[in-house]
Design a protein around this motif. Structure first.
Motif: not given
Lengths: 259, 259
Positions: A162, A165, A168-169, A191, A194-196
DNA sequence: ACACGTTTACGCAAAAATGCGCTAATCTTG
DNA sequence: CAAGATTAGCGCATTTTTGCGTAAACGTGT
């Protein structure tokens, strides 16, 4: 029913008489495994040796030695259990159930760290007791048919996913999975790992640009039009804008701890 | 220069021989002071009694007693120092400088909590040693000419401000400054106080609506058309959307800890 | 040399979001 | 009962964002 609290006029602040817990650290060290068709986010595990559930895969951890700091201890845990030196880590959460460890009163401070795949492999490729476990839906694919991680390490991994992510946002590759110079495609692949989640190239390029510095140099040796190399803009600069809504407005309900 | 780490084949996990730090907690308990023209975000301070820099204003804190938990200790700190019972708190950060306390090796776990102004006043209005310090640009307006908070409490306040602003960018009033039912204007005033920023009514209403449930009831006693009362949508529901970009895309650079 | 695949970057239409003026509705006050 | 204040929503212009088609540029295979 209103009960007025009697405020003490003085409280002993002498440390005598205050038993204290042992403090452990656990580290979710994350990397991006580029070996499959799509790069994927992984957490590094080590296989425990004799003396403590030998053979079980776990996150690296370590007790805090006298007058040592949490981050130093975490880095030592990573060094000793994974063979990797000099990792930066950050705190995630403190697990404080007094019954969590049968040996005695132990609190564990979970940490998160990141490492490039190259540097990870460079340090661990010869080790049979280190494994990069891929993350699927906040869970790990554990090796050797192991069903779960010990203690709260499953939750630690969830916290770590969490948190990474979230970061990375906000900024391009804040975990430095990529080297100092990289292409937009490399950045986008990281990215996405990481965010899948799939990220559209146009949208991604537009929102990254304000936080990137074009180097003027281009990649070579690949197929297609050479891609320009970028560096991260120094985020200490007061003029750095944060990312636009499309990165942050990813369709995910913020199922997370609030008050 | 590549130095291979010698992984120990076994490591003593017996807790004997591991000195351990004393653990303290500090709490930044926040509230919204509605008394001025614009409601504003505050942190509750208490004035220390004899025995520990008497007279100094500080965040409530407390040492962790034997086999107690961090959140229970934090709640006791709030109860004893501020006269407020039953507050929910969350961890923020662990401060672990071994030299931070001259009395010995102490780690401090900073927490954040929120309380409605009504409940705050109800419990503390008769206490001369409790003060709601307004927050301006991440700093506090301290009373009695005091220039700064002790230890790292200044940093704790900054962590707390950042965290509460982040959570208020995700959901409507997650800190429950407001009661279970409230009007859009009340909600907007709270969000403006937390974010320290003007929020347009139209935009605000559009983005809040998906996370609110109209009760069908209306406020009374005010001038003008009665406003409808809303409740927060249960955020455990998998259908709750997160807030749109306008709440989150507030012009603030994420100057915060990353890897 | 050419075709093809891949990648980058731009123009542009479409979609989404924002902010404001305006209006109707509803309450309190004088 | 009239006036003022407030709420809420609508219409609409403007702004912003998104996504697609396309051209340009490179490497590879024929």
């Amino acid at each position: 029913m209103e009960k007025k609290i009697q405020l003490p006029t003085s409280e002993s602040h002498d440390l005598q008489g205050f038993p204290c817990p042992h403090i452990a650290v656990d580290v979710a060290l994350m990397s991006i495994d580029p070996r499959d068709e799509y790069p994927k986010l992984c957490v590094l595990l080590h296989r425990r040796g004799p003396g403590h559930v030998e053979g079980m895969w776990a996150l690296p951890g370590r007790f805090v030695r006298e007058r040592d700091t949490l981050s130093n201890t975490a880095e030592q845990a990573v060094a000793l259990k994974l063979g990797i030196q000099g990792t930066n880590v950050q705190q995630l959460h403190v697990f404080d159930d007094p019954d969590r460890d049968p040996r005695g009163w132990v609190m564990s401070v979970a940490h998160i760290g990141t490492i490039s795949w190259e540097r990870c492999i460079e340090n661990t490729h010869h080790l049979r007791d280190v494994f990069a476990a891929p993350i699927r839906d906040h869970e790990l694919d554990l090796p050797d048919g192991q069903s779960r991680l010990p203690y709260e390490q499953r939750e630690i991994v969830r916290y770590a996913v969490k948190e990474i992510r979230r970061q990375y946002s906000l900024l391009p590759d804040p975990g430095h999975f990529l080297p100092d110079e990289f292409t937009l495609l490399q950045l986008r692949e990281v990215h996405q790992a990481v965010q899948d989640d799939e990220i559209k190239a146009d949208t991604f390029r537009r929102e990254m640009k304000p936080n990137l510095i074009p180097t003027g140099e281009f990649s070579s040796g690949g197929v297609g039009k050479p891609a320009e190399l970028y560096r991260r803009r120094d985020r200490s600069s007061s003029t750095v804008p944060s990312l636009s809504r499309s990165t942050r407005n990813r369709r995910r309900t913020p199922v997370e701890e609030t008050f």
